[in-house]
Design a protein around this motif. Structure first.
Motif, PDB file in Angstrom:
ATOM      1  N   LEU A  72       0.849  -1.188   0.000  1.00 32.69           N
ATOM      2  CA  LEU A  72       0.000   0.000   0.000  1.00 32.69           C
ATOM      3  C   LEU A  72       0.886   1.240   0.000  1.00 32.69           C
ATOM      4  O   LEU A  72       1.691   1.446   0.900  1.00 32.69           O
ATOM      5  N   HIS A  73       0.774   2.033  -1.042  1.00 28.78           N
ATOM      6  CA  HIS A  73       1.521   3.278  -1.193  1.00 28.78           C
ATOM      7  C   HIS A  73       0.546   4.398  -1.517  1.00 28.78           C
ATOM      8  O   HIS A  73      -0.495   4.158  -2.120  1.00 28.78           O
ATOM      9  N   PRO A  74       0.899   5.625  -1.159  1.00 30.32           N
ATOM     10  CA  PRO A  74       0.038   6.746  -1.551  1.00 30.32           C
ATOM     11  C   PRO A  74       0.070   6.941  -3.060  1.00 30.32           C
ATOM     12  O   PRO A  74       1.104   6.736  -3.689  1.00 30.32           O
ATOM     13  N   PHE A  75      -1.069   7.309  -3.633  1.00 28.54           N
ATOM     14  CA  PHE A  75      -1.122   7.610  -5.062  1.00 28.54           C
ATOM     15  C   PHE A  75      -0.276   8.849  -5.345  1.00 28.54           C
ATOM     16  O   PHE A  75      -0.210   9.768  -4.529  1.00 28.54           O
ATOM     17  N   GLN A  76       0.347   8.858  -6.521  1.00 32.02           N
ATOM     18  CA  GLN A  76       1.117  10.033  -6.937  1.00 32.02           C
ATOM     19  C   GLN A  76       0.200  11.246  -6.942  1.00 32.02           C
ATOM     20  O   GLN A  76      -0.964  11.150  -7.328  1.00 32.02           O
ATOM     21  N   ASN A  77       0.731  12.363  -6.497  1.00 35.31           N
ATOM     22  CA  ASN A  77      -0.070  13.576  -6.442  1.00 35.31           C
ATOM     23  C   ASN A  77       0.836  14.788  -6.483  1.00 35.31           C
ATOM     24  O   ASN A  77       2.061  14.659  -6.471  1.00 35.31           O
ATOM     25  N   GLU A  78       0.240  15.937  -6.504  1.00 39.12           N
ATOM     26  CA  GLU A  78       0.995  17.193  -6.547  1.00 39.12           C
ATOM     27  C   GLU A  78       0.843  17.962  -5.244  1.00 39.12           C
ATOM     28  O   GLU A  78       0.860  19.191  -5.228  1.00 39.12           O
ATOM     29  N   PHE A  79       0.690  17.214  -4.146  1.00 37.09           N
ATOM     30  CA  PHE A  79       0.555  17.840  -2.837  1.00 37.09           C
ATOM     31  C   PHE A  79       1.797  17.560  -2.007  1.00 37.09           C
ATOM     32  O   PHE A  79       2.245  16.428  -1.912  1.00 37.09           O
ATOM     33  N   GLU A  80       2.323  18.608  -1.410  1.00 34.95           N
ATOM     34  CA  GLU A  80       3.480  18.457  -0.539  1.00 34.95           C
ATOM     35  C   GLU A  80       3.011  18.424   0.907  1.00 34.95           C
ATOM     36  O   GLU A  80       2.276  19.312   1.355  1.00 34.95           O
ATOM     37  N   LEU A  81       3.426  17.394   1.623  1.00 32.87           N
ATOM     38  CA  LEU A  81       3.117  17.277   3.051  1.00 32.87           C
ATOM     39  C   LEU A  81       4.106  18.166   3.797  1.00 32.87           C
ATOM     40  O   LEU A  81       5.279  17.830   3.917  1.00 32.87           O
ATOM     41  N   LEU A  82       3.642  19.322   4.264  1.00 32.53           N
ATOM     42  CA  LEU A  82       4.525  20.291   4.912  1.00 32.53           C
ATOM     43  C   LEU A  82       4.837  19.897   6.347  1.00 32.53           C
ATOM     44  O   LEU A  82       5.970  20.052   6.808  1.00 32.53           O
ATOM     45  N   GLY A 132      -2.506  24.964 -10.761  1.00 37.13           N
ATOM     46  CA  GLY A 132      -3.922  24.742 -11.060  1.00 37.13           C
ATOM     47  C   GLY A 132      -4.641  24.048  -9.920  1.00 37.13           C
ATOM     48  O   GLY A 132      -4.029  23.512  -9.003  1.00 37.13           O
ATOM     49  N   GLY A 133      -5.961  24.032  -9.991  1.00 36.84           N
ATOM     50  CA  GLY A 133      -6.774  23.369  -8.985  1.00 36.84           C
ATOM     51  C   GLY A 133      -6.564  21.866  -9.004  1.00 36.84           C
ATOM     52  O   GLY A 133      -6.362  21.264 -10.068  1.00 36.84           O
ATOM     53  N   ARG A 134      -6.584  21.247  -7.839  1.00 38.57           N
ATOM     54  CA  ARG A 134      -6.414  19.803  -7.703  1.00 38.57           C
ATOM     55  C   ARG A 134      -7.350  19.288  -6.622  1.00 38.57           C
ATOM     56  O   ARG A 134      -7.796  20.029  -5.756  1.00 38.57           O
ATOM     57  N   SER A 135      -7.582  17.984  -6.645  1.00 37.92           N
ATOM     58  CA  SER A 135      -8.424  17.338  -5.650  1.00 37.92           C
ATOM     59  C   SER A 135      -7.571  16.375  -4.825  1.00 37.92           C
ATOM     60  O   SER A 135      -6.844  15.553  -5.376  1.00 37.92           O
ATOM     61  N   LEU A 136      -7.651  16.507  -3.516  1.00 42.56           N
ATOM     62  CA  LEU A 136      -6.913  15.665  -2.573  1.00 42.56           C
ATOM     63  C   LEU A 136      -7.889  14.687  -1.948  1.00 42.56           C
ATOM     64  O   LEU A 136      -9.016  15.061  -1.610  1.00 42.56           O
ATOM     65  N   ASN A 137      -7.471  13.421  -1.791  1.00 43.30           N
ATOM     66  CA  ASN A 137      -8.352  12.447  -1.139  1.00 43.30           C
ATOM     67  C   ASN A 137      -7.549  11.453  -0.302  1.00 43.30           C
ATOM     68  O   ASN A 137      -6.317  11.536  -0.232  1.00 43.30           O
ATOM     69  N   HIS A 138      -8.263  10.523   0.299  1.00 41.09           N
ATOM     70  CA  HIS A 138      -7.671   9.563   1.234  1.00 41.09           C
ATOM     71  C   HIS A 138      -6.600   8.670   0.605  1.00 41.09           C
ATOM     72  O   HIS A 138      -5.750   8.144   1.305  1.00 41.09           O
ATOM     73  N   THR A 139      -6.604   8.496  -0.709  1.00 38.69           N
ATOM     74  CA  THR A 139      -5.615   7.624  -1.350  1.00 38.69           C
ATOM     75  C   THR A 139      -4.241   8.288  -1.455  1.00 38.69           C
ATOM     76  O   THR A 139      -3.275   7.634  -1.822  1.00 38.69           O
ATOM     77  N   HIS A 140      -4.155   9.576  -1.120  1.00 37.89           N
ATOM     78  CA  HIS A 140      -2.895  10.298  -1.206  1.00 37.89           C
ATOM     79  C   HIS A 140      -2.067  10.213   0.072  1.00 37.89           C
ATOM     80  O   HIS A 140      -0.958  10.761   0.123  1.00 37.89           O
ATOM     81  N   PHE A 141      -2.590   9.533   1.113  1.00 39.10           N
ATOM     82  CA  PHE A 141      -1.879   9.414   2.388  1.00 39.10           C
ATOM     83  C   PHE A 141      -1.840   7.965   2.847  1.00 39.10           C
ATOM     84  O   PHE A 141      -2.809   7.218   2.680  1.00 39.10           O
ATOM     85  N   VAL A 142      -0.742   7.594   3.471  1.00 42.72           N
ATOM     86  CA  VAL A 142      -0.601   6.286   4.110  1.00 42.72           C
ATOM     87  C   VAL A 142       0.076   6.515   5.459  1.00 42.72           C
ATOM     88  O   VAL A 142       1.056   7.255   5.556  1.00 42.72           O
ATOM     89  N   ALA A 143      -0.475   5.867   6.497  1.00 44.50           N
ATOM     90  CA  ALA A 143       0.162   5.891   7.820  1.00 44.50           C
ATOM     91  C   ALA A 143       0.844   4.548   8.033  1.00 44.50           C
ATOM     92  O   ALA A 143       0.318   3.501   7.640  1.00 44.50           O
ATOM     93  N   LEU A 170       3.417   5.713  13.457  1.00 44.16           N
ATOM     94  CA  LEU A 170       4.837   6.071  13.484  1.00 44.16           C
ATOM     95  C   LEU A 170       5.173   7.168  12.508  1.00 44.16           C
ATOM     96  O   LEU A 170       6.001   8.030  12.782  1.00 44.16           O
ATOM     97  N   LYS A 171       4.524   7.107  11.335  1.00 42.41           N
ATOM     98  CA  LYS A 171       4.866   8.042  10.275  1.00 42.41           C
ATOM     99  C   LYS A 171       3.712   8.136   9.287  1.00 42.41           C
ATOM    100  O   LYS A 171       2.992   7.173   9.071  1.00 42.41           O
ATOM    101  N   VAL A 172       3.566   9.309   8.660  1.00 44.91           N
ATOM    102  CA  VAL A 172       2.592   9.521   7.592  1.00 44.91           C
ATOM    103  C   VAL A 172       3.374   9.902   6.340  1.00 44.91           C
ATOM    104  O   VAL A 172       4.284  10.719   6.400  1.00 44.91           O
ATOM    105  N   ILE A 173       3.015   9.267   5.230  1.00 45.49           N
ATOM    106  CA  ILE A 173       3.663   9.584   3.949  1.00 45.49           C
ATOM    107  C   ILE A 173       2.600   9.945   2.936  1.00 45.49           C
ATOM    108  O   ILE A 173       1.457   9.493   3.010  1.00 45.49           O
ATOM    109  N   ASN A 174       2.976  10.769   1.966  1.00 40.83           N
ATOM    110  CA  ASN A 174       2.019  11.120   0.911  1.00 40.83           C
ATOM    111  C   ASN A 174       2.593  10.917  -0.475  1.00 40.83           C
ATOM    112  O   ASN A 174       1.935  11.195  -1.455  1.00 40.83           O
ATOM    113  N   GLN A 175       3.813  10.408  -0.598  1.00 41.13           N
ATOM    114  CA  GLN A 175       4.412  10.075  -1.894  1.00 41.13           C
ATOM    115  C   GLN A 175       5.179   8.770  -1.718  1.00 41.13           C
ATOM    116  O   GLN A 175       5.839   8.595  -0.714  1.00 41.13           O
ATOM    117  N   PRO A 176       5.118   7.877  -2.718  1.00 42.47           N
ATOM    118  CA  PRO A 176       5.897   6.624  -2.578  1.00 42.47           C
ATOM    119  C   PRO A 176       7.397   6.864  -2.695  1.00 42.47           C
ATOM    120  O   PRO A 176       7.843   7.856  -3.163  1.00 42.47           O
TER     121      PRO A 176
END
Length: 137
Positions: free
Chosen positions: A49-59, A83-94, A131-137
């Motif tokens: 299970l990996h987060p889907f590729q996206n254009e969101f940076e986890l700050l 540009g506008g983008r949509s963020l959803n639950h598939t973009h994050f993995v704990a 332990l950790k949250v990731i948003n990019q593989p």
């Protein structure tokens, strides 16, 4: 007799309010220590299970939990696209303390270009901490 009844009633109210506070205290979310936040974790990922590729940076993010095992994370993300983008639950993995990888509960949020937002993600209940949250593989 009236004085004893009044005292008994007041004592039962006090006990009921204390019981309610203890019950609610089990559900109260508290900030957790996240020692692996900026470290690599070398857990096996059985589900792949990996987060889907996206254009969101986890700050930044902060993990929260309750005594009952509820797991939530406050995340601050930036849409790195103009540009506008949509963020959803598939973009994050704990990654949990037992090395299990999980997505948060379903959600979707639209972002304007370069927008920064802080959100709360619900990862359900687990006896293991996040332990950790990731948003990019």
């Amino acid at each position: 007799m009236k004085n004893i009844t009044t005292k008994a009633f007041a004592l039962s109210l006090l006990m009921a309010s204390t019981y309610g506070q203890t019950e609610d205290a089990d559900k109260t979310l508290r900030l957790d220590n996240t020692p692996f936040k900026n470290s690599e974790i070398y857990c096996e990922n059985d589900k792949e299970l990996h987060p889907f590729q996206n254009e969101f940076e986890l700050l930044d993010y902060y993990s929260m939990s309750s005594d009952e095992g509820e797991r939530q994370v406050i995340v601050t993300v930036e849409n790195s696209s103009s540009g506008g983008r949509s963020l959803n639950h598939t973009h994050f993995v704990a990654i949990l303390g037992n090395c299990e990888h999980i997505n948060p509960m379903k959600f979707e949020r639209k972002f304007n270009g370069k927008e920064i937002v802080t959100l709360t993600l619900n990862f359900g209940f687990s006896k293991f901490p996040i332990l950790k949250v990731i948003n990019q593989p």
